[in-house]
Scaffold this motif. Sequence first.
Motif, PDB file in Angstrom:
ATOM      1  N   VAL A  84      -8.217   4.707  -1.033  1.00  0.00           N
ATOM      2  CA  VAL A  84      -8.783   4.459  -2.240  1.00  0.00           C
ATOM      3  C   VAL A  84      -8.873   5.632  -2.969  1.00  0.00           C
ATOM      4  O   VAL A  84      -9.649   6.501  -2.761  1.00  0.00           O
ATOM      5  CB  VAL A  84      -9.626   3.416  -2.257  1.00  0.00           C
ATOM      6  CG1 VAL A  84     -10.166   2.937  -3.861  1.00  0.00           C
ATOM      7  CG2 VAL A  84      -9.260   2.198  -1.316  1.00  0.00           C
ATOM      8  N   ASN A  98      -4.845   2.263  -5.562  1.00  0.00           N
ATOM      9  CA  ASN A  98      -4.562   2.502  -4.250  1.00  0.00           C
ATOM     10  C   ASN A  98      -3.265   3.167  -4.034  1.00  0.00           C
ATOM     11  O   ASN A  98      -2.695   3.783  -4.931  1.00  0.00           O
ATOM     12  CB  ASN A  98      -4.296   1.095  -3.509  1.00  0.00           C
ATOM     13  CG  ASN A  98      -3.207   0.245  -4.244  1.00  0.00           C
ATOM     14  OD1 ASN A  98      -2.077   0.997  -4.662  1.00  0.00           O
ATOM     15  ND2 ASN A  98      -3.208  -1.004  -4.366  1.00  0.00           N
ATOM     16  N   TYR A  99      -3.137   3.489  -2.724  1.00  0.00           N
ATOM     17  CA  TYR A  99      -2.230   4.419  -2.088  1.00  0.00           C
ATOM     18  C   TYR A  99      -0.774   4.298  -2.865  1.00  0.00           C
ATOM     19  O   TYR A  99       0.074   5.059  -3.258  1.00  0.00           O
ATOM     20  CB  TYR A  99      -2.201   4.953  -0.894  1.00  0.00           C
ATOM     21  CG  TYR A  99      -1.269   5.768  -0.294  1.00  0.00           C
ATOM     22  CD1 TYR A  99      -1.274   7.067  -0.717  1.00  0.00           C
ATOM     23  CD2 TYR A  99      -0.093   5.417   0.448  1.00  0.00           C
ATOM     24  CE1 TYR A  99      -0.326   7.846  -0.220  1.00  0.00           C
ATOM     25  CE2 TYR A  99       0.850   6.488   0.975  1.00  0.00           C
ATOM     26  CZ  TYR A  99       0.575   7.882   0.640  1.00  0.00           C
ATOM     27  OH  TYR A  99       1.458   8.714   1.010  1.00  0.00           O
ATOM     28  N   TYR A 198     -10.471   3.607   3.343  1.00  0.00           N
ATOM     29  CA  TYR A 198     -11.101   2.281   3.897  1.00  0.00           C
ATOM     30  C   TYR A 198     -11.252   2.284   5.503  1.00  0.00           C
ATOM     31  O   TYR A 198     -10.003   2.615   6.092  1.00  0.00           O
ATOM     32  CB  TYR A 198     -10.179   1.314   3.228  1.00  0.00           C
ATOM     33  CG  TYR A 198     -10.625  -0.216   3.653  1.00  0.00           C
ATOM     34  CD1 TYR A 198     -11.734  -0.941   3.687  1.00  0.00           C
ATOM     35  CD2 TYR A 198      -9.574  -0.890   4.685  1.00  0.00           C
ATOM     36  CE1 TYR A 198     -11.847  -2.165   4.277  1.00  0.00           C
ATOM     37  CE2 TYR A 198      -9.780  -2.018   5.287  1.00  0.00           C
ATOM     38  CZ  TYR A 198     -10.837  -2.676   5.025  1.00  0.00           C
ATOM     39  OH  TYR A 198     -11.119  -3.879   5.607  1.00  0.00           O
TER      40      TYR A 198
END
Length: 243
Positions: A84, A98-99, A198
């Motif tokens: 993140v 996000n990725y 995460y």
Amino acid sequence: MKRIIALIIVLFSIIIYSGSAQSFVKIAEIPINTTELEKTLQYVSTQLIFQSRQQTDFHYTYEINEILKPVIDTIKTKDKPRLVFVFENQLGQSVMANYSEIENLLTNLPAVLMYGKKVQKVGDSLLLGDGKDGNVDLTQLEEQFAQFGTKKRLHLQIKNISVDEKARILSDATVIFPKDLRTDRWISGVDKITIYKYSSDRVEKEVPNTGETEGVEQNNRQIKPEKPTKPERPDRPQRPQKK
């Protein structure tokens, strides 16, 4: 206001995750300085084109994944989808991504960092001055060739933007999410990117070994209940015999 609401939702989600066996682990913090980026990365000359054919001039742009590449390359492939990214500016504002929004192998429109420096146009002729010892000074020529770079036209999902919004985007380092339908998440004046991972690893509870074995076999063995016995019938009184 919308950014504040979005940030509250994100923080609330983090609190919920933190309350369980899930958490965000800080991986790295990368300062953003456009002057330093020009020294280490090759910029892309990018023009923003909106759905209404409204467009901008060509400006210096860097893909976010190229800026973060030295850190991301050190992370295991299986962990990359858990990353993140938090983009922050001098005003304390922040947005998240996000990725899959920054990796160009996962999206055809990855997030980019654009700032106000325009790409100058090269004229038909260039007057070169004399250098030392009668040599021609090629400094200006090298600077002009450096301006060519790679040109790219970025077609956005947004129909158009106001003059003020356009000025905000092009005034300072701005993170642009090309797939967004609004500019609410486009944050200007970015000076820091923080990477989190995460984590959702489960913590297994260990059962202490007490070494007690007595009675285990008996407790584990299923004991069938005994069938209830029928109560004995009381003796019937004998009938008197007839004489």
